[in-house]
Design an enzyme around this catalytic site. Structure first.
Site, short mmCIF file in Angstrom:
data_model
loop_
_atom_site.label_atom_id
_atom_site.label_comp_id
_atom_site.label_asym_id
_atom_site.label_seq_id
_atom_site.Cartn_x
_atom_site.Cartn_y
_atom_site.Cartn_z
N LYS A 134 0.85 -1.20 0.00
CA LYS A 134 0.00 0.00 0.00
C LYS A 134 0.88 1.25 0.00
CE LYS A 134 -2.30 1.61 3.80
NZ LYS A 134 -2.09 3.07 3.88
N ASP A 192 -3.53 4.40 -1.77
CA ASP A 192 -4.44 4.84 -0.70
C ASP A 192 -4.42 6.36 -0.58
OD1 ASP A 192 -5.90 5.01 1.68
OD2 ASP A 192 -4.24 4.37 2.95
N LYS A 199 -7.45 8.25 -0.77
CA LYS A 199 -8.73 8.67 -0.15
C LYS A 199 -9.30 9.96 -0.75
CE LYS A 199 -7.64 6.62 4.38
NZ LYS A 199 -6.18 6.39 4.31
N LEU A 200 -9.61 9.93 -2.04
CA LEU A 200 -10.13 11.14 -2.70
C LEU A 200 -11.50 11.55 -2.16
CD1 LEU A 200 -7.86 10.13 -4.65
CD2 LEU A 200 -9.17 11.19 -6.48
N HIS A 201 -11.73 12.85 -2.09
CA HIS A 201 -13.00 13.41 -1.61
C HIS A 201 -13.10 14.84 -2.11
CE1 HIS A 201 -15.85 14.10 2.10
NE2 HIS A 201 -16.42 14.36 0.95
N ASP A 202 -13.95 15.07 -3.13
CA ASP A 202 -14.12 16.42 -3.70
C ASP A 202 -15.41 16.42 -4.50
OD1 ASP A 202 -13.62 19.04 -4.77
OD2 ASP A 202 -11.46 18.69 -4.53
N ILE A 203 -15.68 17.45 -5.27
CA ILE A 203 -16.90 17.44 -6.09
C ILE A 203 -16.73 16.35 -7.17
CG2 ILE A 203 -17.50 19.84 -5.64
CD1 ILE A 203 -16.41 20.55 -8.42
N THR A 262 -14.31 16.87 -10.22
CA THR A 262 -12.88 16.91 -9.87
C THR A 262 -12.35 15.51 -9.57
OG1 THR A 262 -13.16 19.14 -9.02
CG2 THR A 262 -11.23 17.94 -8.24
N THR A 308 -11.16 4.71 11.12
CA THR A 308 -11.14 4.03 12.43
C THR A 308 -10.64 4.96 13.53
OG1 THR A 308 -9.03 3.08 11.75
CG2 THR A 308 -10.95 1.65 11.61
N ARG A 310 -2.98 -6.59 14.43
CA ARG A 310 -1.83 -6.82 15.30
C ARG A 310 -1.73 -8.30 15.64
NH1 ARG A 310 -0.93 -2.70 13.57
NH2 ARG A 310 -0.24 -0.76 14.54
N GLN A 314 -3.11 2.27 17.39
CA GLN A 314 -4.37 1.68 16.95
C GLN A 314 -5.15 1.24 18.20
OE1 GLN A 314 -5.46 1.75 13.99
NE2 GLN A 314 -3.92 1.26 12.44
N GLY A 319 0.95 -2.58 8.75
CA GLY A 319 2.12 -1.70 8.67
C GLY A 319 3.19 -2.10 9.66
N ARG A 320 3.20 -1.40 10.79
CA ARG A 320 4.30 -1.55 11.75
C ARG A 320 4.61 -2.97 12.24
NH1 ARG A 320 1.85 3.51 14.80
NH2 ARG A 320 0.07 2.54 13.73
O1 C5P Z 1 1.20 0.38 11.22
P1 C5P Z 1 -0.24 0.01 11.07
O2 C5P Z 1 -0.45 -1.49 10.89
O3 C5P Z 1 -1.11 0.59 12.15
O4 C5P Z 1 -0.66 0.68 9.68
C1 C5P Z 1 -1.97 0.67 9.23
C2 C5P Z 1 -2.08 1.37 7.91
O5 C5P Z 1 -3.44 1.44 7.55
C3 C5P Z 1 -1.56 2.81 7.92
O6 C5P Z 1 -1.03 3.07 6.62
C4 C5P Z 1 -2.80 3.64 8.15
O7 C5P Z 1 -2.74 4.91 7.57
C5 C5P Z 1 -3.85 2.80 7.43
N1 C5P Z 1 -5.21 3.00 7.90
C6 C5P Z 1 -5.60 2.77 9.21
N2 C5P Z 1 -6.91 2.98 9.59
C7 C5P Z 1 -7.79 3.39 8.69
C8 C5P Z 1 -7.41 3.63 7.37
C9 C5P Z 1 -6.09 3.42 7.01
O8 C5P Z 1 -4.79 2.37 10.04
N3 C5P Z 1 -9.05 3.55 9.06
#
Ligand code: C5P
Length: 233
Positions: A32, A59, A61-65, A68, A119, A181, A190, A210-211
């Site tokens: 991503k 990722d 996350k577009l949001h506009d008219i 556009t 979230t 996790r 989170q 991610g992490r």
């Molecule tokens: O490091 P971690 O596992 O928390 O990363 C989660 C990824 O998902 C990040 O890139 C974060 O921006 C994205 N994300 C999120 N919650 C959302 C939408 C996207 O954690 N509601």
């Protein structure tokens, strides 16, 4: 419906991304690319990572008219991505326009997903600040139904909401869920989290991680563990 683990490449620059991806020799994970990396490096980062053989969830996350968003999606359609997203809050009209913009002349397009409610937004803030008086599950359900009506392929939501979305929109409507996790890893920032195994049982089709992978001592081992727990051997 496919199932996969998507690694969130939350790195500030291309050099960090390549150093990370170079560790993967036997597999090409789905990845991503978010706002930070895209805004820092531009569209070329998408081409470079694609050329290395990865599937890409862009990722932004577009949001506009609607007009556009349609034009912006047309630009993104020229990049070879596999998933793109927008905010369902932009309305059904905006989502329909986005779908039109994203569809190439040959009729092909990446999956288009809608973010329901982030979230990071609590039910209390949604009600007090955004004046949405419905509950969080009701809002997520309605936004997912709107996305389906507009012709989108699925939503990004909390793993806690995946089952609700499947009930409301059907099993063919994709759920992509961050907030994952391992049972024994840190929650970081989170708050509503699930293990890969429980996310799969709860109706997630794709998990975004991610992490727990990018900051692991051995990222390749962490990725493999995630795939094992989510998809099985
Ligand atoms: O490091 P971690 O596992 O928390 O990363 C989660 C990824 O998902 C990040 O890139 C974060 O921006 C994205 N994300 C999120 N919650 C959302 C939408 C996207 O954690 N509601």
């Amino acid at each position: 419906m496919n199932h996969d683990v998507i690694i969130a490449l939350d790195f500030p620059a291309a050099a960090d991304v390549y150093a990370f991806l170079d560790q993967f020799r036997d597999e090409k994970p789905f990845v991503k690319i978010g706002m930070e990396l895209f805004y820092a490096e531009g569209p070329d980062i998408v081409r470079q990572i694609k050329a290395r053989g990865h599937k890409i969830f862009l990722d932004l996350k577009l949001h506009d008219i609607p007009n556009t968003v349609k034009s912006a999606m047309r630009v993104l359609s020229r990049l070879d991505t596999d998933m793109v997203n927008l905010h369902a809050a932009g309305t059904i009209d905006m989502m329909r326009a986005a779908l039109e913009g994203l569809t190439r002349e040959d009729g092909r397009r990446p999956m288009l997903l809608a973010v329901t409610q982030l979230t990071s937004t609590s039910e209390e803030r949604m009600q007090k600040e955004l004046l949405i008086s419905a509950t969080m599950p009701e809002t997520v359900k309605k936004y997912a139904q709107n996305a389906k009506e507009a012709g989108l392929d699925g939503v990004v939501c909390s793993p806690l909401e995946a089952a609700l979305v499947k009930d409301a929109c059907g099993t063919d409507f994709a759920t992509v869920t961050p907030g994952i996790r391992f049972a024994d890893s840190a929650a970081d920032d989170q708050s509503r989290i699930m293990t890969p195994q429980r996310a799969r049982r709860g109706g997630s089709d794709y998990i975004v991680v991610g992490r727990p992978i990018t900051r692991a001592a051995d990222p390749v081992a962490a990725y493999r563990r995630c795939v094992r727990e989510f998809i099985g051997e």
